[in-house]
Design a protein around this motif. Sequence first.
Motif, mmCIF file in Angstrom:
data_model
loop_
_atom_site.group_PDB
_atom_site.id
_atom_site.type_symbol
_atom_site.label_atom_id
_atom_site.label_comp_id
_atom_site.label_asym_id
_atom_site.label_seq_id
_atom_site.Cartn_x
_atom_site.Cartn_y
_atom_site.Cartn_z
ATOM 1 N N VAL A 55 1.306 -1.140 0.055
ATOM 2 C CA VAL A 55 -0.027 0.379 -0.205
ATOM 3 C C VAL A 55 0.847 1.451 -0.049
ATOM 4 O O VAL A 55 0.646 2.570 -0.222
ATOM 5 C CB VAL A 55 -1.059 -0.001 1.191
ATOM 6 C CG1 VAL A 55 -2.237 1.551 1.325
ATOM 7 C CG2 VAL A 55 -2.208 -0.985 0.946
ATOM 8 N N GLY A 56 1.795 1.288 0.566
ATOM 9 C CA GLY A 56 2.897 2.087 0.291
ATOM 10 C C GLY A 56 3.901 2.229 1.929
ATOM 11 O O GLY A 56 4.445 3.113 2.040
ATOM 12 N N GLY A 57 3.670 1.728 2.406
ATOM 13 C CA GLY A 57 4.018 2.100 3.899
ATOM 14 C C GLY A 57 3.359 2.738 4.723
ATOM 15 O O GLY A 57 3.809 2.952 5.847
ATOM 16 N N GLN A 58 2.111 3.350 4.307
ATOM 17 C CA GLN A 58 1.810 4.270 5.214
ATOM 18 C C GLN A 58 0.383 4.166 5.328
ATOM 19 O O GLN A 58 -0.774 4.177 4.790
ATOM 20 C CB GLN A 58 2.066 5.862 5.412
ATOM 21 C CG GLN A 58 3.449 6.100 5.708
ATOM 22 C CD GLN A 58 4.083 7.843 5.185
ATOM 23 O OE1 GLN A 58 2.725 8.607 5.006
ATOM 24 N NE2 GLN A 58 4.767 8.265 6.442
ATOM 25 N N SER A 59 -0.515 3.986 6.421
ATOM 26 C CA SER A 59 -2.206 3.296 6.415
ATOM 27 C C SER A 59 -3.099 3.265 7.375
ATOM 28 O O SER A 59 -2.183 2.104 8.165
ATOM 29 C CB SER A 59 -2.384 2.361 5.480
ATOM 30 O OG SER A 59 -3.328 1.950 5.176
ATOM 31 N N CYS A 60 -3.566 4.038 7.735
ATOM 32 C CA CYS A 60 -4.141 3.869 9.053
ATOM 33 C C CYS A 60 -5.846 2.551 9.065
ATOM 34 O O CYS A 60 -6.302 2.659 9.693
ATOM 35 C CB CYS A 60 -4.501 4.982 9.289
ATOM 36 S SG CYS A 60 -6.366 5.843 8.532
ATOM 37 N N LEU A 61 -5.520 2.450 7.656
ATOM 38 C CA LEU A 61 -6.580 0.919 7.898
ATOM 39 C C LEU A 61 -6.310 -0.585 8.521
ATOM 40 O O LEU A 61 -4.795 -0.688 7.493
ATOM 41 C CB LEU A 61 -7.204 0.977 5.970
ATOM 42 C CG LEU A 61 -7.495 2.627 5.189
ATOM 43 C CD1 LEU A 61 -7.502 2.207 3.892
ATOM 44 C CD2 LEU A 61 -8.902 2.986 5.979
ATOM 45 N N GLY A 62 -7.037 -1.323 9.314
ATOM 46 C CA GLY A 62 -6.782 -2.321 9.547
ATOM 47 C C GLY A 62 -6.464 -2.906 8.569
ATOM 48 O O GLY A 62 -5.618 -4.129 8.782
ATOM 49 N N CYS A 99 -7.735 6.158 13.504
ATOM 50 C CA CYS A 99 -6.815 4.951 12.657
ATOM 51 C C CYS A 99 -6.354 3.623 13.471
ATOM 52 O O CYS A 99 -6.172 3.712 14.611
ATOM 53 C CB CYS A 99 -4.852 5.719 12.289
ATOM 54 S SG CYS A 99 -5.669 7.089 10.988
ATOM 55 N N VAL A 100 -5.630 2.641 12.236
ATOM 56 C CA VAL A 100 -5.620 1.398 13.329
ATOM 57 C C VAL A 100 -4.042 1.086 12.979
ATOM 58 O O VAL A 100 -3.627 1.124 11.996
ATOM 59 C CB VAL A 100 -6.573 0.509 12.786
ATOM 60 C CG1 VAL A 100 -5.991 -0.945 13.232
ATOM 61 C CG2 VAL A 100 -8.220 0.627 12.899
ATOM 62 N N THR A 101 -3.854 0.663 14.066
ATOM 63 C CA THR A 101 -1.985 0.566 13.941
ATOM 64 C C THR A 101 -1.807 -1.585 14.736
ATOM 65 O O THR A 101 -2.880 -0.973 15.748
ATOM 66 C CB THR A 101 -0.994 1.189 14.368
ATOM 67 O OG1 THR A 101 -1.325 1.259 15.762
ATOM 68 C CG2 THR A 101 -1.387 2.897 13.635
ATOM 69 N N ALA A 102 -0.972 -2.285 14.367
ATOM 70 C CA ALA A 102 -0.589 -3.351 14.727
ATOM 71 C C ALA A 102 -0.143 -3.704 14.725
ATOM 72 O O ALA A 102 1.374 -3.286 14.531
ATOM 73 C CB ALA A 102 -1.833 -4.262 13.579
ATOM 74 N N ALA A 103 -0.085 -4.823 16.171
ATOM 75 C CA ALA A 103 1.155 -5.637 16.312
ATOM 76 C C ALA A 103 1.543 -6.701 15.191
ATOM 77 O O ALA A 103 0.261 -7.941 15.515
ATOM 78 C CB ALA A 103 1.780 -5.603 18.088
ATOM 79 N N CYS A 104 2.067 -7.017 14.367
ATOM 80 C CA CYS A 104 1.827 -7.829 13.682
ATOM 81 C C CYS A 104 3.303 -9.087 13.595
ATOM 82 O O CYS A 104 4.241 -9.719 14.273
ATOM 83 C CB CYS A 104 2.698 -7.816 11.877
ATOM 84 S SG CYS A 104 1.554 -6.034 12.023
ATOM 85 N N LEU A 105 2.328 -10.125 13.313
ATOM 86 C CA LEU A 105 3.124 -11.397 14.001
ATOM 87 C C LEU A 105 4.413 -11.426 12.493
ATOM 88 O O LEU A 105 4.348 -11.203 11.989
ATOM 89 C CB LEU A 105 2.161 -12.458 13.454
ATOM 90 C CG LEU A 105 0.871 -13.702 14.614
ATOM 91 C CD1 LEU A 105 0.512 -14.122 13.981
ATOM 92 C CD2 LEU A 105 1.258 -12.870 16.306
ATOM 93 N N ASP A 106 5.630 -12.281 13.053
ATOM 94 C CA ASP A 106 6.247 -12.743 12.176
ATOM 95 C C ASP A 106 6.113 -13.311 11.136
ATOM 96 O O ASP A 106 5.433 -14.563 11.760
ATOM 97 C CB ASP A 106 8.258 -12.846 12.893
ATOM 98 C CG ASP A 106 9.046 -13.657 12.082
ATOM 99 O OD1 ASP A 106 8.915 -13.203 11.249
ATOM 100 O OD2 ASP A 106 10.024 -13.719 12.373
ATOM 101 N N PRO A 107 5.697 -13.043 9.855
ATOM 102 C CA PRO A 107 5.183 -13.447 8.434
ATOM 103 C C PRO A 107 6.408 -15.002 8.120
ATOM 104 O O PRO A 107 5.575 -16.010 8.058
ATOM 105 C CB PRO A 107 5.587 -12.805 7.497
ATOM 106 C CG PRO A 107 6.422 -12.000 7.686
ATOM 107 C CD PRO A 107 6.761 -12.092 9.536
ATOM 108 N N ARG A 108 7.792 -15.049 8.945
ATOM 109 C CA ARG A 108 8.381 -16.309 8.842
ATOM 110 C C ARG A 108 7.539 -17.544 9.833
ATOM 111 O O ARG A 108 7.954 -18.812 9.539
ATOM 112 C CB ARG A 108 9.217 -16.451 9.042
ATOM 113 C CG ARG A 108 10.705 -15.202 8.271
ATOM 114 C CD ARG A 108 12.259 -14.939 8.719
ATOM 115 N NE ARG A 108 11.881 -14.078 10.570
ATOM 116 C CZ ARG A 108 12.493 -13.338 10.882
ATOM 117 N NH1 ARG A 108 13.661 -13.561 10.269
ATOM 118 N NH2 ARG A 108 12.723 -13.387 12.141
ATOM 119 N N GLU A 109 7.082 -17.136 10.351
ATOM 120 C CA GLU A 109 6.285 -18.676 11.544
ATOM 121 C C GLU A 109 5.203 -18.518 10.999
ATOM 122 O O GLU A 109 3.901 -19.874 11.217
ATOM 123 C CB GLU A 109 6.195 -17.346 12.731
ATOM 124 C CG GLU A 109 7.178 -17.503 13.951
ATOM 125 C CD GLU A 109 6.759 -16.899 15.382
ATOM 126 O OE1 GLU A 109 5.644 -16.861 15.248
ATOM 127 O OE2 GLU A 109 8.122 -16.149 15.843
#
Length: 128
Positions: A55-62, A99-109
């Motif tokens: 998306v471009g690195g800056q989004s407040c959409l969940g 705006c929504v920000t999230a802590a994301c899981l490690d995609p390698r897992e």
Amino acid sequence: MMRRIVVSCTGALALWLSGCANCEQIQATAGTLVTQYARCRPGDSCQTVDLLALVGGQSCLGAFQCFGALNSNANLSQFQQHARLLSQRASVVCLPGECVTAACLDPRELEPVCDTQLGQCVLAPRAP
């Protein structure tokens, strides 16, 4: 009749682009967009996509905060175009508290799989 439908749809799009949409509606539309591109059927393959980077690195959409699983046949350029438009619209419409920000899981897992019961590509924990 067809002309009226086209005019109605064009009018609705113009209203939405002019600011009649609220942040909640844009959040829902972003979720629907991801769901649409994540659709899968038995035998389909799925891919892990860094949605925020796409998306471009800056989004407040969940819906665009983390990595996601999309169908491998999905047109990522088309998805990106729609997602960026929504993200830009949200930057104008959404207030900081919306705006929504999230802590994301490690995609390698995680690994992308087609959940045939849901009909959706999902990220599932990798087998140990």
